[in-house]
Scaffold this motif. Structure first.
Motif, short mmCIF file in Angstrom:
data_model
loop_
_atom_site.label_atom_id
_atom_site.label_comp_id
_atom_site.label_asym_id
_atom_site.label_seq_id
_atom_site.Cartn_x
_atom_site.Cartn_y
_atom_site.Cartn_z
N ARG A 363 36.49 34.81 47.38
CA ARG A 363 35.39 34.52 46.46
C ARG A 363 35.69 35.05 45.06
O ARG A 363 36.48 35.97 44.89
CB ARG A 363 34.11 35.17 46.96
N ILE A 364 35.01 34.47 44.09
CA ILE A 364 34.99 34.99 42.73
C ILE A 364 33.56 35.39 42.43
O ILE A 364 32.64 34.58 42.58
CB ILE A 364 35.46 33.93 41.71
N LEU A 394 45.07 41.78 48.77
CA LEU A 394 45.98 40.63 48.68
C LEU A 394 46.27 40.32 47.21
O LEU A 394 45.41 40.51 46.35
CB LEU A 394 45.33 39.39 49.31
N PRO A 395 47.47 39.81 46.92
CA PRO A 395 47.74 39.37 45.54
C PRO A 395 46.99 38.07 45.25
O PRO A 395 46.80 37.23 46.13
CB PRO A 395 49.25 39.16 45.53
N HIS A 396 46.57 37.91 43.99
CA HIS A 396 45.92 36.68 43.56
C HIS A 396 46.52 36.21 42.23
O HIS A 396 46.38 36.90 41.22
CB HIS A 396 44.41 36.89 43.39
N PRO A 397 47.18 35.06 42.22
CA PRO A 397 47.64 34.47 40.95
C PRO A 397 46.49 33.67 40.35
O PRO A 397 46.11 32.63 40.87
CB PRO A 397 48.79 33.57 41.40
N VAL A 398 45.93 34.18 39.27
CA VAL A 398 44.71 33.60 38.70
C VAL A 398 45.08 32.58 37.62
O VAL A 398 45.80 32.88 36.68
CB VAL A 398 43.82 34.71 38.10
N HIS A 399 44.56 31.38 37.77
CA HIS A 399 44.89 30.26 36.89
C HIS A 399 43.64 29.75 36.17
O HIS A 399 42.60 29.54 36.79
CB HIS A 399 45.52 29.12 37.69
N LEU A 451 38.50 27.77 36.79
CA LEU A 451 39.22 29.04 36.94
C LEU A 451 39.38 29.25 38.44
O LEU A 451 38.41 29.15 39.18
CB LEU A 451 38.39 30.19 36.34
N HIS A 452 40.61 29.51 38.88
CA HIS A 452 40.77 29.68 40.33
C HIS A 452 42.02 30.48 40.67
O HIS A 452 42.91 30.66 39.85
CB HIS A 452 40.80 28.33 41.03
N HIS A 458 43.74 30.18 49.31
CA HIS A 458 42.56 30.84 48.73
C HIS A 458 41.73 29.85 47.93
O HIS A 458 40.50 29.81 48.03
CB HIS A 458 42.98 31.99 47.81
N GLU A 459 42.42 29.05 47.12
CA GLU A 459 41.71 28.06 46.30
C GLU A 459 40.91 27.10 47.18
O GLU A 459 39.72 26.86 46.94
CB GLU A 459 42.72 27.28 45.46
N ASP A 460 41.58 26.57 48.20
CA ASP A 460 40.90 25.61 49.08
C ASP A 460 39.71 26.23 49.79
O ASP A 460 38.75 25.54 50.12
CB ASP A 460 41.89 25.07 50.12
#
Ligand SMILES: [Cu+2]
Length: 470
Positions: A363-364, A394-399, A451-452, A458-460
């Protein structure tokens, strides 16, 4: 574009990397390149097909114009971009031009996904800086599977400023999409996520380059430009050379950085790009240099994620085999560009985005993505500081879509802005429990953007937010 003749099988057998003790040598395969096309009056047909993965192995894939990876789109800044997506897949599809800043209805928001037999027309002017961008599926709840199966390609923008630098080009330019894969006994990649994959994201032990398993490429003893995309769903690469020589970073997500940086390694999270100079001058015919993903451990957690989903295991991702000796000066420009972007001194507002992963929920700010809910309203043209807080192990690559931001600071974890995070970024990697502050300003278009997290699982699963720029 590069000559890649077949290698005698004896040599392959002798020189292949080895797996665990007792296993036979693993086959390696010549790298291939997607066909290059201009995105002018271009139709991209998404369909199920058959792709080759190297060593004669063929298997099912989801393709654009029957190509794995998807065709490489090369365009000049200022040129029109006209693409029609035709969907012949058995699922909804939409394409996102990752890193470009087109109008909102051209950006591939999942609400524009088209069903089987449908099509979507993209038409806009490319206003972005020269750089290494990419495109991929952005179909909500299907992005991970569709991108993994092959709906992804590179998108290269060129302009006069970059051209004047005289960086290596033609057959001295190597565009490569690095991805990790799980393969079956026949060597065919498969996508079958289960339990742990829904937390860590889908990872595999086999390195692929441009859709080819364990790739190599024949090179001259010269300077090369290596445009690298991490097109993995969840894998982080730590790229370095096997011969101890450094890599030279000249660009990343948003194009050229200000000056060349000489680095022992470069970390790339999913969706990040590195524009690297690979200096092979001084090598001899017969030399081999491996581009490796080096071993690393993630601070703060994730170590217990064993098996396929362990970040940081060493991988040999692309081998360079020197087959021709040339005498060419390896000229590496020092000053590259002036990077436009928001000035942190102009900040008028701050926002915080908290990324959490608990109980298979990503979640965000405590919320899962909803197609029609606007999560943030951001004024056009105003400079803001956004804090991305990773409140998980967990790592999160934020785009972020529609603009490039500047990485201002990082606290927790690595506690610094990494040297490969200079310039304009559209994706920034958050290690567990890191907070990264970025300066953001939207100057291209108003409308609804995203933003995801670019860990595609994770995105899905909902780690995405609607950002209305107005
Ligand atoms: Cu994530």
């Amino acid at each position: 574009m590069m000559g890649t003749g077949s290698l005698p099988s004896l040599l392959t057998a002798c020189d292949s990397p080895t797996g665990p003790p007792g296993t036979p040598p693993l086959e390696t395969n010549p790298l291939r390149f997607a066909p290059e096309v201009a995105p002018h009056s271009l139709t991209l047909v998404a369909s199920a097909g058959i792709a080759g993965f190297g060593n004669g192995v063929e298997g099912p894939a989801w393709l654009l114009n029957e190509s794995l990876p998807s065709p490489l789109l090369r365009v000049r800044r200022g040129d029109p971009f006209q693409v029609v997506l035709e969907n012949q897949l058995p699922q909804d599809v939409i394409l996102h031009w990752h890193g470009l800043a087109p109008p909102a209805d051209m950006d591939g928001h999942p609400r524009y996904a088209v069903g089987t037999g449908g099509e979507y027309s993209y038409a806009f002017t490319v206003e972005d800086r020269a750089g290494t961008y990419w495109y991929h599926s952005h179909t909500h709840t299907r992005t991970a599977e569709q991108t993994y199966r092959g709906v992804a390609g590179l998108l290269i923008v060129e302009d006069d400023e970059e051209g004047a630098l005289g960086l290596p080009s033609g057959n001295r330019e190597i565009p490569v999409i690095l991805q990790d894969r799980r393969v079956d006994a026949a060597g065919i990649p498969y996508y079958q996520p289960f339990g742990p994959d829904l937390m860590a994201g889908y990872m595999g032990p086999e390195p692929f380059g441009n859709g080819i398993r364990r790739p190599w490429i024949e090179v001259d003893s010269a300077l090369y430009r290596l445009r690298v995309l991490n097109g993995s769903n969840a894998r982080i690469f730590r790229l370095g050379r096997s011969d101890g020589r450094p890599l030279v970073l000249v660009g990343n997500d948003g194009g050229l950085i200000d000056r060349a940086r000489t680095l022992d390694y470069v970390d790339l999270g999913p969706a990040e790009r590195a524009d690297l100079l690979l200096d092979l001058s001084g090598t001899e015919v017969g030399d081999r240099v491996m581009l490796r993903s080096l071993s690393f451990s993630l601070p703060g957690g994730a170590g217990f994620m064993g098996g396929a989903n362990r970040q940081g295991q060493p991988l040999d991702v692309l081998e360079f085999r020197v087959t021709r000796r040339v005498e060419e000066p390896a000229v590496i420009p020092d000053v590259l560009s002036t990077v436009p972007g928001p000035n942190p001194e102009d900040v008028v507002r701050e926002r915080t985005f908290r990324f959490t992963s608990e109980m298979m929920m990503h979640r965000i700010n405590g919320r899962s993505f909803e197609m029609d809910r606007i999560d943030e309203v951001v004024p056009f043209g105003e400079t803001e500081i956004w804090s991305f807080v990773n409140d998980s192990f967990l790592p999160h690559p934020v785009h972020l879509h529609a603009t490039h931001f500047r990485v201002i600071s990082r606290s927790g974890g690595r506690n610094q802005v990494m040297p490969w995070e200079a310039g304009g970024k559209d994706t920034v990697l958050l290690h567990p429990f890191e907070t990264v502050r970025v300066a953001v300003r939207f100057t291209a278009h108003r409308g609804l953007f995203l933003l995801h997290c670019h860990n595609l699982e994770h995105e899905d699963m909902g780690m995405m937010a609607n950002i209305l720029v107005e």
